[in-house]
Design a protein around this motif. Sequence first.
Motif, PDB file in Angstrom:
ATOM      1  N   LYS A  10      28.808   7.408  53.294  1.00 36.01           N
ATOM      2  CA  LYS A  10      29.358   7.953  54.396  1.00 36.01           C
ATOM      3  C   LYS A  10      28.483   9.055  55.025  1.00 36.01           C
ATOM      4  CE  LYS A  10      33.394  11.027  55.900  1.00 36.01           C
ATOM      5  NZ  LYS A  10      34.696  11.596  55.200  1.00 36.01           N
ATOM      6  N   ASN A  11      28.181   8.751  56.163  1.00 38.65           N
ATOM      7  CA  ASN A  11      27.381   9.865  57.007  1.00 38.65           C
ATOM      8  C   ASN A  11      28.269  10.239  58.558  1.00 38.65           C
ATOM      9  OD1 ASN A  11      26.718   7.329  58.524  1.00 38.65           O
ATOM     10  ND2 ASN A  11      24.647   7.540  58.054  1.00 38.65           N
ATOM     11  N   PHE A  12      27.777   9.760  59.520  1.00 42.34           N
ATOM     12  CA  PHE A  12      28.755   9.844  60.753  1.00 42.34           C
ATOM     13  C   PHE A  12      29.827   8.795  60.824  1.00 42.34           C
ATOM     14  CE2 PHE A  12      25.149   7.265  62.059  1.00 42.34           C
ATOM     15  CZ  PHE A  12      25.762   6.318  62.938  1.00 42.34           C
ATOM     16  N   ASP A  13      29.565   7.775  60.004  1.00 44.24           N
ATOM     17  CA  ASP A  13      30.269   6.522  59.890  1.00 44.24           C
ATOM     18  C   ASP A  13      30.483   6.330  58.171  1.00 44.24           C
ATOM     19  OD1 ASP A  13      32.074   4.471  60.349  1.00 44.24           O
ATOM     20  OD2 ASP A  13      30.577   3.286  61.326  1.00 44.24           O
ATOM     21  N   GLN A  14      31.391   5.444  57.922  1.00 46.32           N
ATOM     22  CA  GLN A  14      31.250   5.100  56.316  1.00 46.32           C
ATOM     23  C   GLN A  14      31.647   3.743  56.042  1.00 46.32           C
ATOM     24  OE1 GLN A  14      34.578   7.560  55.359  1.00 46.32           O
ATOM     25  NE2 GLN A  14      36.212   5.888  55.097  1.00 46.32           N
ATOM     26  N   ILE A  15      31.392   3.165  55.086  1.00 43.78           N
ATOM     27  CA  ILE A  15      31.570   1.824  54.431  1.00 43.78           C
ATOM     28  C   ILE A  15      31.917   1.825  53.070  1.00 43.78           C
ATOM     29  CG2 ILE A  15      29.106   1.562  54.030  1.00 43.78           C
ATOM     30  CD1 ILE A  15      29.163  -1.527  54.905  1.00 43.78           C
ATOM     31  N   THR A  16      32.800   1.099  52.714  1.00 39.15           N
ATOM     32  CA  THR A  16      33.274   1.022  51.308  1.00 39.15           C
ATOM     33  C   THR A  16      33.178  -0.203  50.625  1.00 39.15           C
ATOM     34  OG1 THR A  16      35.742   0.343  52.070  1.00 39.15           O
ATOM     35  CG2 THR A  16      35.145   2.776  51.971  1.00 39.15           C
ATOM     36  N   LYS A  17      33.203  -0.091  49.323  1.00 44.40           N
ATOM     37  CA  LYS A  17      33.229  -1.369  48.492  1.00 44.40           C
ATOM     38  C   LYS A  17      33.828  -1.108  47.143  1.00 44.40           C
ATOM     39  CE  LYS A  17      29.826  -4.484  46.001  1.00 44.40           C
ATOM     40  NZ  LYS A  17      28.405  -4.797  45.765  1.00 44.40           N
ATOM     41  N   PRO A  18      34.580  -2.002  46.541  1.00 40.93           N
ATOM     42  CA  PRO A  18      35.062  -2.024  45.358  1.00 40.93           C
ATOM     43  C   PRO A  18      34.518  -2.520  44.302  1.00 40.93           C
ATOM     44  CG  PRO A  18      35.926  -3.909  46.182  1.00 40.93           C
ATOM     45  CD  PRO A  18      35.039  -3.274  47.297  1.00 40.93           C
ATOM     46  N   VAL A  19      34.424  -1.381  43.067  1.00 42.22           N
ATOM     47  CA  VAL A  19      33.589  -1.740  41.924  1.00 42.22           C
ATOM     48  C   VAL A  19      34.548  -1.726  40.719  1.00 42.22           C
ATOM     49  CG1 VAL A  19      31.782  -1.026  40.725  1.00 42.22           C
ATOM     50  CG2 VAL A  19      31.637  -0.682  42.777  1.00 42.22           C
ATOM     51  N   GLU A  20      34.447  -2.770  40.146  1.00 40.47           N
ATOM     52  CA  GLU A  20      35.312  -2.889  38.632  1.00 40.47           C
ATOM     53  C   GLU A  20      34.575  -2.342  37.580  1.00 40.47           C
ATOM     54  OE1 GLU A  20      39.232  -3.643  37.118  1.00 40.47           O
ATOM     55  OE2 GLU A  20      38.224  -3.820  39.176  1.00 40.47           O
ATOM     56  N   VAL A  21      35.033  -1.336  36.844  1.00 43.28           N
ATOM     57  CA  VAL A  21      34.530  -0.574  35.663  1.00 43.28           C
ATOM     58  C   VAL A  21      35.459  -1.021  34.536  1.00 43.28           C
ATOM     59  CG1 VAL A  21      34.024   1.633  34.661  1.00 43.28           C
ATOM     60  CG2 VAL A  21      33.685   1.284  37.047  1.00 43.28           C
ATOM     61  N   ILE A  22      34.747  -1.629  33.449  1.00 41.68           N
ATOM     62  CA  ILE A  22      35.195  -1.735  32.270  1.00 41.68           C
ATOM     63  C   ILE A  22      34.539  -0.776  31.072  1.00 41.68           C
ATOM     64  CG2 ILE A  22      35.595  -3.442  30.211  1.00 41.68           C
ATOM     65  CD1 ILE A  22      35.712  -5.454  32.415  1.00 41.68           C
ATOM     66  N   VAL A  23      35.226   0.069  30.455  1.00 44.43           N
ATOM     67  CA  VAL A  23      34.656   1.012  29.269  1.00 44.43           C
ATOM     68  C   VAL A  23      35.068   0.078  27.994  1.00 44.43           C
ATOM     69  CG1 VAL A  23      34.617   3.070  28.156  1.00 44.43           C
ATOM     70  CG2 VAL A  23      34.992   2.965  30.731  1.00 44.43           C
ATOM     71  N   GLN A  24      34.154  -0.305  27.193  1.00 42.67           N
ATOM     72  CA  GLN A  24      34.316  -0.829  26.112  1.00 42.67           C
ATOM     73  C   GLN A  24      34.342   0.202  24.783  1.00 42.67           C
ATOM     74  OE1 GLN A  24      31.485  -4.038  25.697  1.00 42.67           O
ATOM     75  NE2 GLN A  24      32.660  -5.310  27.115  1.00 42.67           N
ATOM     76  N   TYR A  25      34.954   0.122  23.555  1.00 43.98           N
ATOM     77  CA  TYR A  25      34.997   0.883  22.760  1.00 43.98           C
ATOM     78  C   TYR A  25      35.289   0.084  21.291  1.00 43.98           C
ATOM     79  CZ  TYR A  25      39.818   0.907  24.254  1.00 43.98           C
ATOM     80  OH  TYR A  25      40.935   0.332  24.785  1.00 43.98           O
ATOM     81  N   LYS A  26      35.013   0.814  20.133  1.00 46.96           N
ATOM     82  CA  LYS A  26      35.292   0.176  19.234  1.00 46.96           C
ATOM     83  C   LYS A  26      36.742   0.006  18.616  1.00 46.96           C
ATOM     84  CE  LYS A  26      34.557   2.253  15.128  1.00 46.96           C
ATOM     85  NZ  LYS A  26      33.930   3.044  14.155  1.00 46.96           N
ATOM     86  N   PRO A  27      37.194  -1.057  17.903  1.00 50.94           N
ATOM     87  CA  PRO A  27      38.851  -1.004  17.547  1.00 50.94           C
ATOM     88  C   PRO A  27      39.317   0.076  16.791  1.00 50.94           C
ATOM     89  CG  PRO A  27      37.506  -2.899  16.963  1.00 50.94           C
ATOM     90  CD  PRO A  27      36.606  -1.960  16.875  1.00 50.94           C
ATOM     91  N   GLU A  28      40.550   0.455  17.002  1.00 47.50           N
ATOM     92  CA  GLU A  28      41.092   1.223  16.166  1.00 47.50           C
ATOM     93  C   GLU A  28      42.834   0.832  15.783  1.00 47.50           C
ATOM     94  OE1 GLU A  28      43.352   5.743  16.200  1.00 47.50           O
ATOM     95  OE2 GLU A  28      42.315   5.049  17.871  1.00 47.50           O
ATOM     96  N   VAL A  29      42.794   0.380  14.584  1.00 49.93           N
ATOM     97  CA  VAL A  29      44.292   0.030  14.411  1.00 49.93           C
ATOM     98  C   VAL A  29      45.174   1.343  14.328  1.00 49.93           C
ATOM     99  CG1 VAL A  29      45.507  -0.854  12.092  1.00 49.93           C
ATOM    100  CG2 VAL A  29      43.127  -1.595  12.437  1.00 49.93           C
ATOM    101  N   LEU A  30      46.187   1.205  15.079  1.00 54.77           N
ATOM    102  CA  LEU A  30      47.209   2.072  15.568  1.00 54.77           C
ATOM    103  C   LEU A  30      48.500   2.160  14.463  1.00 54.77           C
ATOM    104  CD1 LEU A  30      47.426   1.501  19.184  1.00 54.77           C
ATOM    105  CD2 LEU A  30      45.733   2.881  17.952  1.00 54.77           C
ATOM    106  N   GLU A  31      48.925   0.903  13.922  1.00 54.66           N
ATOM    107  CA  GLU A  31      49.886   0.811  13.068  1.00 54.66           C
ATOM    108  C   GLU A  31      50.086  -0.397  12.811  1.00 54.66           C
ATOM    109  OE1 GLU A  31      53.932   1.157  14.711  1.00 54.66           O
ATOM    110  OE2 GLU A  31      53.287   0.139  16.420  1.00 54.66           O
ATOM    111  N   ILE A  32      50.800  -0.468  11.401  1.00 54.66           N
ATOM    112  CA  ILE A  32      51.114  -1.684  10.690  1.00 54.66           C
ATOM    113  C   ILE A  32      52.671  -1.566  10.526  1.00 54.66           C
ATOM    114  CG2 ILE A  32      51.331  -3.360   8.827  1.00 54.66           C
ATOM    115  CD1 ILE A  32      48.316  -1.960   7.892  1.00 54.66           C
ATOM    116  N   LYS A  33      53.355  -2.559  11.463  1.00 57.04           N
ATOM    117  CA  LYS A  33      55.074  -2.397  11.704  1.00 57.04           C
ATOM    118  C   LYS A  33      55.357  -3.457  10.649  1.00 57.04           C
ATOM    119  CE  LYS A  33      58.469  -2.493  14.927  1.00 57.04           C
ATOM    120  NZ  LYS A  33      58.918  -2.743  16.406  1.00 57.04           N
TER     121      LYS A  33
END
Length: 481
Positions: free
Chosen positions: A177-200
Amino acid sequence: MKLLSFLTLVFRLWHVLGSLPIPELRFKDNIIEDDDTEITCGLQYTDHSLDVNLKIKGNATFINCLTKTYQSNNVIYTNETCTLEVTKEMDETEFICVAQFKTQSKPKKMYLQREPVITDCPNDVVWIEKEENSFHCKATGYPPPNVTCQKGDTKYSEGVKYKALRNMTGTYICTAKNFDQITKPVEVIVQYKPEVLEIKVSPPLHNDGDTVTMMCKADGEPAPAYSWETPSSNVQFSPDNATITIQAMTKSHLGKYRCIASNKHGLHSLEEELTLEAKPKILEIKVEPSGEVFEGDNVTLTCIASGSPPSILSWAHPKADVQVSQDRQTLKIQSIKKEHMGSYSCSAQNKYGTDTQIHQITLAVKPKVLSINIKPSITVLEKEKLILTCVAQGIPHPTYSWHFPTPNVHLSSDNSTINISAAQKAHEGDYSCTAQNKHGRDTMTKRITVKEKGNGADRREMSVATVLSLLIATSLMIYLS
């Protein structure tokens, strides 16, 4: 108007010239005819943008002129020194040191206003949790556009580093953006190590011969793969290995089951022990003494519960100064006070549930009449309003009753207050309040006196008036005689 413009121009010229450094002319005082001497034009200044040219003027011929410039402590020194052949005609000749200045502005580029254009901005971005990352979306344009990327109410500036968190995953709208503006979508993926939440485990309560499933639930990006460590090989695995099924459970299946979730960033595991289980249940809260509790008594509450695995007990109580045993089964109150009254709650908990039971502790306190408040006072005039209020305490709260000299009174709904709208001589006498509960009774008595309105006061006022009249009459007779 022309005169004003001219004066303004003169003032500006004077201001500019007045702010310039003044050169200095130097030569010896003891100059001899037909001798050669040096004459120097010197200048000191601090403006490094000035281009200075020094020249000596006078009715003479100058030879061997040499210019030197040096700098010291941010001050520039420029000197032009010439040789002068002195003649007899030069006596009283005037010489002038002239400094010519040339200066110019710094170069400045001209830019044409241009709308923003995003030149470098990837469609998809992969970040690793807890590592520093930033948006790299470049844009051209003039004025130089400001680039930000936003998801919801959260906005990130281009190039600024942030520690990646898993909740930052999503679609961002990047805007240049300055006196005008232009947009673009960006897809963000955050990767992380697993965590076992429960054993049901289903069903949560199980016995020999039951069909039991154990489902492992884990979180991770990319989605984790599952594996198990089991005490028995006689189990069935689901296609994704997330669930174990035991057909017709026997004692050989009992033991510890470990679920392991892994992806390229690491692994995590959780262990669950398969046993014959039962929900917790509080069988009884036993209280000693079992009858009525009086202030100062020592009281013990014992919570008796069942459950498998054994239940963990906890208490909730109204006052902190109680003693709880190490196994939390027993709660003791030493020398109980009114502040200890209230709800005592015992909770039993294991991984299959919680059970709670409440016991209410109430002290037995004999009643006591604290006061009988009388308005306006124990002595009232006839036809005055009279109010008597009985104040008592006890547990349970006592009821009130009165004994009074005449039935011509009005009692409040709880019998604690007597209202007499116009006191009469018949209301004079003893008023006794009795407070009573199941533990006893207490009585207090106040005596009320009713006086005739205006009787003694009027006689005193007449006596004073009579004495004053006699004094005035006597004084008048003495004065006339």
